[in-house]
Design an enzyme around this catalytic site. Sequence first.
Site, PDB file in Angstrom:
ATOM      1  N   TYR A   1       0.945  -1.182   0.014  1.00 10.56           N
ATOM      2  CA  TYR A   1      -0.007  -0.091  -0.093  1.00 10.56           C
ATOM      3  C   TYR A   1       0.979   1.362   0.051  1.00 10.56           C
ATOM      4  O   TYR A   1       1.784   1.323   0.884  1.00 10.56           O
ATOM      5  CB  TYR A   1      -1.087  -0.056   1.431  1.00 10.56           C
TER       6      TYR A   1
ATOM      7  N   ASP B   1       9.263   3.168   1.085  1.00 11.17           N
ATOM      8  CA  ASP B   1       8.313   3.881   1.770  1.00 11.17           C
ATOM      9  C   ASP B   1       8.188   3.578   3.209  1.00 11.17           C
ATOM     10  O   ASP B   1       7.603   2.723   3.480  1.00 11.17           O
ATOM     11  CB  ASP B   1       7.049   3.324   0.820  1.00 11.17           C
TER      12      ASP B   1
HETATM   13  C1  LIG Z   1      -0.452   5.711   4.924  1.00  9.16           C
HETATM   14  C2  LIG Z   1       0.373   5.335   3.953  1.00  9.16           C
HETATM   15  C3  LIG Z   1       0.469   6.014   2.717  1.00  9.16           C
HETATM   16  C4  LIG Z   1      -0.220   7.337   2.211  1.00  9.16           C
HETATM   17  O1  LIG Z   1      -0.014   8.305   3.107  1.00  9.16           O
HETATM   18  P1  LIG Z   1      -1.347   9.146   3.342  1.00  9.16           P
HETATM   19  O2  LIG Z   1      -0.807  10.636   4.046  1.00  9.16           O
HETATM   20  O3  LIG Z   1      -2.489   8.691   3.738  1.00  9.16           O
HETATM   21  O4  LIG Z   1      -1.387   9.956   1.583  1.00  9.16           O
HETATM   22  C5  LIG Z   1       1.756   5.783   1.889  1.00  9.16           C
HETATM   23  N1  LIG Z   1       2.381   4.595   2.085  1.00  9.16           N
HETATM   24  C6  LIG Z   1       2.293   3.949   3.332  1.00  9.16           C
HETATM   25  C7  LIG Z   1       3.096   2.739   3.489  1.00  9.16           C
HETATM   26  C8  LIG Z   1       1.531   4.402   4.089  1.00  9.16           C
HETATM   27  O5  LIG Z   1       1.145   3.572   5.177  1.00  9.16           O
END
Ligand SMILES: *Cc1c(COP(=O)(O)O)cnc(C)c1O
Length: 426
Positions: A146, A247
Amino acid sequence: MNAQQLLALDNAHVWHPYSAIGAALPIFPVASANGVRLKLCDGRELIDGMSSWWSAIHGYNHPEMNRALQAQIEKMSHVMFGGLTHEPAVMLASRLIELTPAPLQTVFFADSGSVAVEVAMKMAIQYWHAKGSPAKQRFLTLRNGYHGDTFGAMSVCDPVTGMHSLFSDVLTEQYFVDAPNCRFGEACSDDKLMPLRQQLEQYSDKIAAIILEPIVQATGGMNFYSADYLRGVHTLCDEYGVLLICDEIATGFARTGKMFACEHAAIAPDIMCVGKALTGGYLTLAATLTTEEISATISNGEPGLFMHGPTFMANPLACAAALASLKLLVDSDWSSNIERIEAGLQHGLAPCRELPSVAEVRVLGGIGVVELKEPVDMKRIQPLFVEHGVWVRPFGKLVYLMPPYLISDHDLAALTAAVVKVVESA
Ligand SMILES: *Cc1c(COP(=O)(O)O)cnc(C)c1O
């Protein structure tokens, strides 16, 4: 407005995350929040098990966070970042460079996690363009991932849970391999990396970067995977000439027991995204960090600019919140504190292992997961948690906890006991 009126208007007019208008699912008006407690409008107090989706690591209404924001508001809440700069942004960039792995030397401030991911993807594409490989515009990633809800980020989310079929004409087709099936804490043999190697062998001339969540695939299934796997991915990236984007939006800032999850594998990515806990949950802010080499290549290449610039870039209030949050974290004994929470989650959730409805219980750092055999009935289970005095929001088969770091042993025991009771009765 009384709670009845508020709920009626909310139900008729206000979208919530992944919601339907008029769905009449249980929803709870919050009046205030303090420490680890959310206070509902009806006076009930709930122990927070979610840190407002990984973000409120110091709990709510923290006096030092409040002071930092009040001081900043007296100076300026926002100024544009084109042609202007300010101390909160520069100080925060310096702090992030100190805290993250050494090769990461430049910081792009974005306004949410999804935007930080878009920025990371653009950086990778612009880097290869500047290097004379303009065909490298695609990404390789893991199923069950995600990375956010904007179109670029969505294209690298799990195709099934991300509903790729719904957006098939607008989503860029990316390359996917199955999620790693070697667990955290265990070794991972090279053959587990074969699917990745095969994709790289075939398509590396089209692939700008591998993007993944290091060690913990969060929203896509709370999968904790082997540090060997991540180390192997890093090596493959070097071997095949593709960048590695980590990420760390969910995992960053100590949640997994290391300041950043990539440290479990002792690797440094080429590009790193942080968000969520960055401001201690006070304001929306994220950042994309990269190396000197990538920054210089983009800046010296055609068109000589990095093509992104949000209106609220490096918002001073958000930067001040982040500075205060990082100071609280770094000044604390965060490593042993996360160990304390890990032990509390292990101990408190252990009784779930005996329940027939439970497939697995797993804990890593400040994350506790009870995976059920069947998806939960949200309509039924959400009010049950509230009746037990806790705020826990499951999804699918997963009931999971990631409490604020300042939760006491006593509250942690109450939180896990409530989970055991609710899972038992559900
Ligand atoms: C929550 C999340 C996102 C997105 O962040 P937002 O602030 O909701 O746009 C991206 N990558 C990971 C791993 C996340 O947990």
